[in-house]
Enzyme design. Structure first.
Site, PDB file in Angstrom:
ATOM      1  N   LYS A  49      48.961  41.110  49.485  1.00  0.00           N
ATOM      2  CA  LYS A  49      47.664  40.518  49.861  1.00  0.00           C
ATOM      3  C   LYS A  49      46.728  41.575  50.453  1.00  0.00           C
ATOM      4  O   LYS A  49      45.563  41.657  50.075  1.00  0.00           O
ATOM      5  CB  LYS A  49      47.946  39.395  50.870  1.00  0.00           C
ATOM      6  CG  LYS A  49      46.747  38.752  51.500  1.00  0.00           C
ATOM      7  CD  LYS A  49      47.127  37.466  52.204  1.00  0.00           C
ATOM      8  CE  LYS A  49      47.766  37.654  53.571  1.00  0.00           C
ATOM      9  NZ  LYS A  49      46.904  38.207  54.621  1.00  0.00           N
ATOM     10  N   SER A  50      47.236  42.388  51.352  1.00  0.00           N
ATOM     11  CA  SER A  50      46.369  43.379  52.014  1.00  0.00           C
ATOM     12  C   SER A  50      45.839  44.407  51.019  1.00  0.00           C
ATOM     13  O   SER A  50      44.661  44.779  51.052  1.00  0.00           O
ATOM     14  CB  SER A  50      47.165  44.142  53.083  1.00  0.00           C
ATOM     15  OG  SER A  50      47.486  43.319  54.149  1.00  0.00           O
ATOM     16  N   ARG A  54      41.832  45.193  49.697  1.00  0.00           N
ATOM     17  CA  ARG A  54      41.201  46.522  49.731  1.00  0.00           C
ATOM     18  C   ARG A  54      40.814  46.991  48.327  1.00  0.00           C
ATOM     19  O   ARG A  54      39.755  47.604  48.131  1.00  0.00           O
ATOM     20  CB  ARG A  54      42.151  47.520  50.390  1.00  0.00           C
ATOM     21  CG  ARG A  54      42.242  47.258  51.901  1.00  0.00           C
ATOM     22  CD  ARG A  54      43.569  47.664  52.460  1.00  0.00           C
ATOM     23  NE  ARG A  54      43.632  47.576  53.911  1.00  0.00           N
ATOM     24  CZ  ARG A  54      43.886  46.444  54.593  1.00  0.00           C
ATOM     25  NH1 ARG A  54      44.032  45.296  53.972  1.00  0.00           N
ATOM     26  NH2 ARG A  54      43.949  46.466  55.914  1.00  0.00           N
ATOM     27  N   ASP A 350      53.252  40.025  60.573  1.00  0.00           N
ATOM     28  CA  ASP A 350      53.195  38.730  59.880  1.00  0.00           C
ATOM     29  C   ASP A 350      54.566  38.078  59.751  1.00  0.00           C
ATOM     30  O   ASP A 350      54.667  36.879  59.488  1.00  0.00           O
ATOM     31  CB  ASP A 350      52.581  38.915  58.487  1.00  0.00           C
ATOM     32  CG  ASP A 350      51.107  39.284  58.571  1.00  0.00           C
ATOM     33  OD1 ASP A 350      50.455  38.914  59.564  1.00  0.00           O
ATOM     34  OD2 ASP A 350      50.612  39.959  57.655  1.00  0.00           O
ATOM     35  N   LYS A 377      46.151  34.973  65.486  1.00  0.00           N
ATOM     36  CA  LYS A 377      46.361  34.716  64.058  1.00  0.00           C
ATOM     37  C   LYS A 377      45.801  33.342  63.672  1.00  0.00           C
ATOM     38  O   LYS A 377      45.120  32.706  64.465  1.00  0.00           O
ATOM     39  CB  LYS A 377      47.853  34.826  63.747  1.00  0.00           C
ATOM     40  CG  LYS A 377      48.396  36.230  63.971  1.00  0.00           C
ATOM     41  CD  LYS A 377      47.724  37.186  63.013  1.00  0.00           C
ATOM     42  CE  LYS A 377      48.101  38.623  63.263  1.00  0.00           C
ATOM     43  NZ  LYS A 377      47.248  39.539  62.501  1.00  0.00           N
ATOM     44  N   ARG A 381      50.349  32.166  67.203  1.00  0.00           N
ATOM     45  CA  ARG A 381      51.719  32.168  66.651  1.00  0.00           C
ATOM     46  C   ARG A 381      52.806  32.355  67.707  1.00  0.00           C
ATOM     47  O   ARG A 381      53.972  32.124  67.414  1.00  0.00           O
ATOM     48  CB  ARG A 381      51.859  33.230  65.556  1.00  0.00           C
ATOM     49  CG  ARG A 381      51.229  32.776  64.267  1.00  0.00           C
ATOM     50  CD  ARG A 381      51.611  33.650  63.077  1.00  0.00           C
ATOM     51  NE  ARG A 381      50.784  33.276  61.946  1.00  0.00           N
ATOM     52  CZ  ARG A 381      50.311  34.111  61.037  1.00  0.00           C
ATOM     53  NH1 ARG A 381      50.609  35.401  61.115  1.00  0.00           N
ATOM     54  NH2 ARG A 381      49.559  33.673  60.040  1.00  0.00           N
ATOM     55  N   ARG A 423      52.412  31.251  57.478  1.00  0.00           N
ATOM     56  CA  ARG A 423      53.612  31.972  57.945  1.00  0.00           C
ATOM     57  C   ARG A 423      54.558  31.036  58.698  1.00  0.00           C
ATOM     58  O   ARG A 423      55.776  31.161  58.598  1.00  0.00           O
ATOM     59  CB  ARG A 423      53.221  33.132  58.874  1.00  0.00           C
ATOM     60  CG  ARG A 423      52.216  34.093  58.291  1.00  0.00           C
ATOM     61  CD  ARG A 423      52.811  35.035  57.276  1.00  0.00           C
ATOM     62  NE  ARG A 423      51.774  35.916  56.735  1.00  0.00           N
ATOM     63  CZ  ARG A 423      51.883  36.618  55.632  1.00  0.00           C
ATOM     64  NH1 ARG A 423      52.991  36.553  54.899  1.00  0.00           N
ATOM     65  NH2 ARG A 423      50.904  37.382  55.212  1.00  0.00           N
TER      66      ARG A 423
END
Ligand code: S3P
Length: 470
Positions: A49-50, A54, A350, A377, A381, A423
């Site tokens: 995902k990250s 980008r 995460d 988050k 969390r 998550r």
């Protein structure tokens, strides 16, 4: 820079269907007959995902087309697509790739008072924070907004340093929160000191500086995920990295027409954890996963605690290490763990809820310290991890900066809240996979934020899992 802490985990977001799982594993299923023989299972998890975020933004920075292969298909990535379209890029899926091309007519949409586009990034903090950085770098005026949950999350981590660099950014609602209007570019080359370890904060400042060609020194407390640095270096940015100091010295940018995204280690952690919790002697292989050390904390902490985890088929793709994560056996002989430093914490930020869940099945007392940033988050969390795990009977206590788990408490299948947080929901389903009886995770289908195929992948390795109504 001050950051107010949000209240406890948000209330249940019931828009998502529930997910139920019957504990236990079907291994060696052969022609419908469960042979109970150990098997080798292979799961290919989605793209990271990250890195996908980008890679998509690289098109905006270099103003050139990019094909992002193996793009993460989740809601957080999709949240960036309409903003790109509103900025005059065409974006389309082609198989597993996202193709982004500049020079499309900007799609009409909501506009602000001065006619600037309103870019709604839904619930994705990465899309929001990184986009603010890129806009401030390229001198593009736009309003960035998000959903009700994202509107409560800190944006001053990004806005304050960008203002120090001369960007004009206004809060249109509450101070430090979305919506913000980006109205003028960064233009002053002053040293920046970041106080939070957030990779999104560091990335936003760096993306702004590189987008503007403005040399900058960024002091930061911890080397959290460094995908932005790796990608910008591949685009030609001259970056020098020292302990807690990142210097951008200019450098002509070139386009990267194709970016291959490795598979997401934060998603690989769920089948890996289920496999360890089942511990039935079989082997799990997770190929093509990003092995960037700034992301491997979950696997490394458990490996050091004694779990049989190893990395094979190592290669480097687009500046990122990749390889196959191989998980064997279960938790027999694995001891408790202690995460004390920020570097390790950020390498599993995460996966902290999932690591805590695994800790409930280890002997003794395990601890995830240095974890104050979990408060900010999608939910708080620290609290939602505690509440969800306690729902199973776990002995978990949190402070403002840590999670402590006393292993060995008898756990039972339960109905627990996913809190609308992917998550937390995926962690609860994963733990439920290993507990006899039926676990229901309320709103569990919110896993689509990062891992749309989560239930299918878990079923493929032997979980008996169903979405509400199926
Ligand atoms: C991300 C950084 C981390 C992580 C998030 C993605 C990124 O957030 O939790 O899922 O893509 O840079 P923070 O930067 O807020 O720690």
């Amino acid at each position: 820079m001050t950051t107010q802490q949000p209240a406890a985990g948000t209330a249940r977001q019931s828009a998502w269907p529930d997910i139920s799982v019957n504990g236990g594993r079907a291994v060696g299923v052969d022609g419908g007959v469960d042979t109970r023989a150990p098997l080798t299972a292979t799961v290919t998890v989605p793209g990271d995902k990250s890195i996908t975020h980008r890679a998509l933004l690289s098109s905006l920075i270099t103003e050139s087309p990019v094909e992002v292969r193996n793009a993460n298909p989740g809601g957080a990535v999709r949240a960036l697509l309409d903003p790109l379209r509103l900025l005059g890029f065409s974006v389309r899926w082609s198989g597993g790739s996202l193709i982004v091309e500049p020079d499309a007519a900007p799609e009409g949409g909501e506009v602000g008072e001065s006619g600037e586009p309103v870019l709604d990034v839904g619930g994705s903090s990465a899309a929001g924070r990184l986009l603010i950085g890129v806009l401030a770098g390229k001198g593009i005026s736009a309003i960035v907004d998000g959903d009700a949950v994202l509107r409560q999350r800190p944006m001053e981590w990004v806005v304050e340093p960008l203002r120090e660099l001369g960007a004009r950014i206004d809060y249109l609602g509450a101070a430090g929160r979305l919506p913000v209007a980006v109205r003028g570019p960064v233009r002053r080359s002053v040293p920046i000191t970041l106080r939070v370890g957030s990779a999104q904060a560091r990335s936003a400042v760096l993306l702004a500086a590189v987008g503007a060609g403005l040399p900058v020194e960024i002091g930061h407390p911890v080397r959290s995920r460094d995908h932005t640095e790796r990608l910008l270096a591949a685009l030609g940015a001259d970056l020098v990295e020292d302990e807690q100091l990142l210097t951008y010295r200019g450098g002509a940018l070139k386009a990267l027409p194709v970016i291959e995204v490795p598979n997401d280690p934060s998603l690989a952690a769920y089948p890996a954890a289920a496999h360890l919790l089942w511990g039935d002697g079989s082997t799990l292989r997770l190929p093509g996963v990003c092995l960037n050390p700034t992301r491997l904390g979950f696997f490394e902490v458990l490996r050091k605690a004694g779990a049989a985890i190893r990395y094979e088929d190592r290669a480097v793709v687009a500046g990122e290490q990749i390889g196959t994560i191989v998980v064997e056996g279960g938790l027999d002989g694995v001891g408790p763990f202690a995460v004390e430093d920020e570097q390790t914490f950020h390498s599993l930020i995460d996966e902290a809820p999932l690591l805590a869940a695994v800790g409930t099945r280890l002997p003794g007392s395990s601890r995830i310290g240095a974890s104050a940033e979990l408060v900010f988050k999608e939910t708080n969390r620290l609290l939602t991890t505690q509440e969800m795990l306690r729902g199973f009977g776990a002995d978990v206590t949190v402070s403002d900066t840590s999670i402590r788990v006393e292993g060995g408490a008898p756990l039972t299948a339960a109905t627990v809240d996913g809190f609308g947080d992917h998550r937390i929901a995926m962690t609860a389903v994963t733990l439920g996979c290993a507990l006899p009886g039926r676990t229901t995770v309320l709103g569990g289908a919110c896993h689509t934020t990062s891992y749309p195929g989560f239930a299918e992948d878990m079923a493929a390795i032997g979980a008996d899992i169903e979405r509400d109504g199926e």
